[in-house]
Design a protein around this motif. Structure first.
Motif, PDB file in Angstrom:
ATOM      1  N   LYS A 157      49.233 -10.984-170.357  1.00  8.09           N
ATOM      2  CA  LYS A 157      47.791 -11.104-170.180  1.00  8.09           C
ATOM      3  C   LYS A 157      47.140  -9.751-169.909  1.00  8.09           C
ATOM      4  CE  LYS A 157      47.782 -15.819-168.281  1.00  8.09           C
ATOM      5  NZ  LYS A 157      47.440 -16.645-167.091  1.00  8.09           N
ATOM      6  N   SER A 158      47.723  -9.033-168.952  1.00  8.82           N
ATOM      7  CA  SER A 158      47.151  -7.730-168.597  1.00  8.82           C
ATOM      8  C   SER A 158      48.189  -6.884-167.877  1.00  8.82           C
ATOM      9  CB  SER A 158      45.915  -7.898-167.702  1.00  8.82           C
ATOM     10  OG  SER A 158      46.263  -8.489-166.465  1.00  8.82           O
TER      11      SER A 158
ATOM     12  N   SER B 164      50.550  -9.157-165.477  1.00  7.07           N
ATOM     13  CA  SER B 164      50.383 -10.607-165.570  1.00  7.07           C
ATOM     14  C   SER B 164      50.936 -11.112-166.895  1.00  7.07           C
ATOM     15  CB  SER B 164      48.902 -10.988-165.446  1.00  7.07           C
ATOM     16  OG  SER B 164      48.385 -10.592-164.191  1.00  7.07           O
ATOM     17  N   ALA B 165      51.934 -11.978-166.816  1.00  4.30           N
ATOM     18  CA  ALA B 165      52.527 -12.575-168.019  1.00  4.30           C
ATOM     19  C   ALA B 165      51.974 -13.984-168.208  1.00  4.30           C
ATOM     20  CB  ALA B 165      54.045 -12.607-167.882  1.00  4.30           C
TER      21      ALA B 165
ATOM     22  N   SER C  87      44.026   0.608-166.950  1.00  4.98           N
ATOM     23  CA  SER C  87      44.398  -0.586-167.702  1.00  4.98           C
ATOM     24  C   SER C  87      45.252  -0.163-168.893  1.00  4.98           C
ATOM     25  CB  SER C  87      43.157  -1.339-168.185  1.00  4.98           C
ATOM     26  OG  SER C  87      43.541  -2.400-169.050  1.00  4.98           O
ATOM     27  N   LEU C  88      46.531  -0.473-168.831  1.00  6.18           N
ATOM     28  CA  LEU C  88      47.420  -0.127-169.942  1.00  6.18           C
ATOM     29  C   LEU C  88      47.296  -1.116-171.079  1.00  6.18           C
ATOM     30  CD1 LEU C  88      50.567   0.927-167.882  1.00  6.18           C
ATOM     31  CD2 LEU C  88      48.853   2.400-168.932  1.00  6.18           C
ATOM     32  N   SER C  89      46.853  -2.321-170.775  1.00  5.08           N
ATOM     33  CA  SER C  89      46.666  -3.310-171.841  1.00  5.08           C
ATOM     34  C   SER C  89      45.415  -3.014-172.659  1.00  5.08           C
ATOM     35  CB  SER C  89      46.609  -4.730-171.259  1.00  5.08           C
ATOM     36  OG  SER C  89      45.760  -4.776-170.131  1.00  5.08           O
ATOM     37  N   ASP C  90      44.389  -2.429-172.016  1.00  2.00           N
ATOM     38  CA  ASP C  90      43.154  -2.087-172.719  1.00  2.00           C
ATOM     39  C   ASP C  90      43.060  -0.602-173.064  1.00  2.00           C
ATOM     40  OD1 ASP C  90      42.291  -4.711-172.496  1.00  2.00           O
ATOM     41  OD2 ASP C  90      41.269  -4.348-170.592  1.00  2.00           O
TER      42      ASP C  90
END
Length: 463
Positions: free
Chosen positions: A326-327, A318-319, A420-423
């Motif tokens: 975003k995620s 999500s951009a 979750s690669l963003s977290d």
């Protein structure tokens, strides 16, 4: 090649019943669905009936006798539904072949069975030893027997037993693989038939890994062609291949590598081809690398009807529209027979209806979309190769865990992995409800209409 697949809970029930601890033979029967494609004929356990020990006429260390009336209900069901009937009994002493007593028993029983079920359906006889190993034969006609080449137990773990137990020759190309997972696992991989549905973001790196791991046969399905926008993530794609079918382009590239994996491609929509479903029905495992909810729902049904483990994967990036993120996350679902992506909330009935309308009646779909009655199924999302390869690797490693458990907690507790690669966080889910309809049809094999879906139609294809 003839194969018998036993659902994990069926196998456990059989082993528990056949070895009560008294050292005497026991007996059970298994109703099996069946399917075939190419050189593979596969029988799939659908229903188990254990004959109570006290109802047997005779139980001894080396023989057992029972009354055929005890299985009349199974015989009638086999005749009505076109199912195969397998007799399975124990050898408590560990003798891992058919004895002369077994030969006499089978030569008496199966002609009687074939006289009652006159449909040309093959049946079988199995022996189980105390260590859980199986040896079996298919009955052709009345007393012509052919050995079962491979047994599989399918569930959280995939147990594969070949009748000869011989490892194939280890090629130098796979030496490093075998150093990690062992010669036996490498041999199993070289005998496996694995399908990948979808050749784009997660599909192409999944195919690449399976090919270089030494999987014996790959079935690749994708009806779409390479576009310029795909060049950022589809392995082996290039400008001069724009307009070429994705599966065809990948097969051409991998075939030129020179490894022995056999690659079969289907260049049609899986939801429109009985031929593709027939080929998938004899696979050992299927990877779903598609966004289509109709395809994913169909693969769930194939998993149950034919006892095929199904690994589904998806990626969401999500951009924020301003160059930020975003995620980023991916989800890997392991679907064993009876499990459902719909029950796990991966899509909804409304999603299925919307995509079905989009395919079957585009004008009506557009009208309902404009009125806000239906969701938009034709939305493109951001796609980055680094994310896709990461999630694909998780999925392939999950396959390896099922045939060669290496994780500390084992495969039983891992039904879904959320990455979750963003977290930088991994969440594991282990408990989900099964689908009653899929459970009822687990191991049902070929039926008419195919998968009880009248809308499935034959489709001309180029391979």
């Amino acid at each position: 090649m003839r194969m018998l697949k036993l659902y994990e809970k069926h196998y456990d029930a059989l082993k528990h019943h056949l070895f009560p601890g008294d050292g005497l033979e026991s007996i059970a029967f298994v109703l099996c669905g069946n399917t075939f494609s190419g050189n593979r004929k596969v029988f799939t356990s659908h229903k188990v009936k254990c004959i109570p020990h006290e109802k047997c006429n005779l139980r001894a260390e080396d023989r057992i006798d029972w009354d055929v009336s005890l299985i009349q209900d199974l015989i009638e069901e086999a005749e009505v539904k076109g199912l195969s009937l397998f007799k399975i009994h124990s050898h408590p002493g560990g003798y891992n072949d058919f004895s002369e007593v077994d030969n006499i028993s089978d030569n008496s029983f199966f002609p009687t069975l074939n006289a009652e079920i006159d449909q040309g359906i093959e049946h079988g006889s199995i022996v189980m030893t105390p260590d859980g190993m199986l040896v079996g034969r298919i009955v052709i006609g009345s007393t012509d027997y052919q050995r079962i080449d491979v047994f599989q137990v399918v569930g959280n773990v995939i147990h594969i037993q070949s009748d000869n137990g011989v490892c194939v020759d280890l090629r130098e190309e796979y030496l490093r693989n075998s150093q990690a997972f062992g010669r036996g696992t490498q041999s199993l991989l070289q005998k496996m038939k694995v399908a990948v549905i979808g050749c784009s973001g997660t599909g192409s790196p999944t195919i690449e890994q399976l090919y270089r791991l030494g999987v014996g046969e790959l079935v690749i399905v994708d009806f779409d062609t390479i576009e310029r926008k795909n060049l950022n993530r589809i392995l082996h794609s290039k400008v001069e291949l724009i307009g070429t079918n994705k599966a065809y382009a990948i097969k051409e590239a991998l075939d030129s590598t020179g490894l022995p994996t056999k690659i079969t491609i289907h260049t049609v929509d899986i939801t429109e081809s009985e031929l593709v479903i027939s080929d998938l029905s004899t696979c050992d495992l299927v990877f779903g690398c598609t966004d289509s909810v109709l395809s994913r729902d169909l693969l769930t049904a194939i998993s149950s009807f034919y006892l095929i483990p199904y690994i589904d994967m998806g990626v969401k990036l999500s951009a924020d529209g301003q160059g930020g993120i975003k995620s980023i996350y991916g989800v890997i679902n392991y679907i064993s027979p009876g499990d459902s992506l719909l029950e796990r909330g991966q899509y909804t009935q409304e999603d299925l209806r919307a995509e079905g309308l989009f395919k079957d009646d585009p004008d009506e779909y557009k009208g309902q979309l404009d009125k806000g009655y239906i969701s938009n199924v034709n939305v493109e999302s951001p796609a980055v190769i680094s994310v896709n390869v990461n999630i694909s690797s998780f999925a392939v490693l999950d396959m390896l865990e099922r045939i060669h458990p290496y994780r500390d907690d084992g495969p039983e507790r891992v039904k879904r992995v959320f990455v979750s690669l963003s977290d930088l966080d991994i969440t594991i889910n282990s408990k989900f409800d099964s689908d009653k309809y899929l459970m009822d049809n687990r191991g049902r094999g070929n039926v008419y209409p195919l998968l009880y879906m009248p809308n499935l139609s034959r489709c001309e294809e180029a391979t």
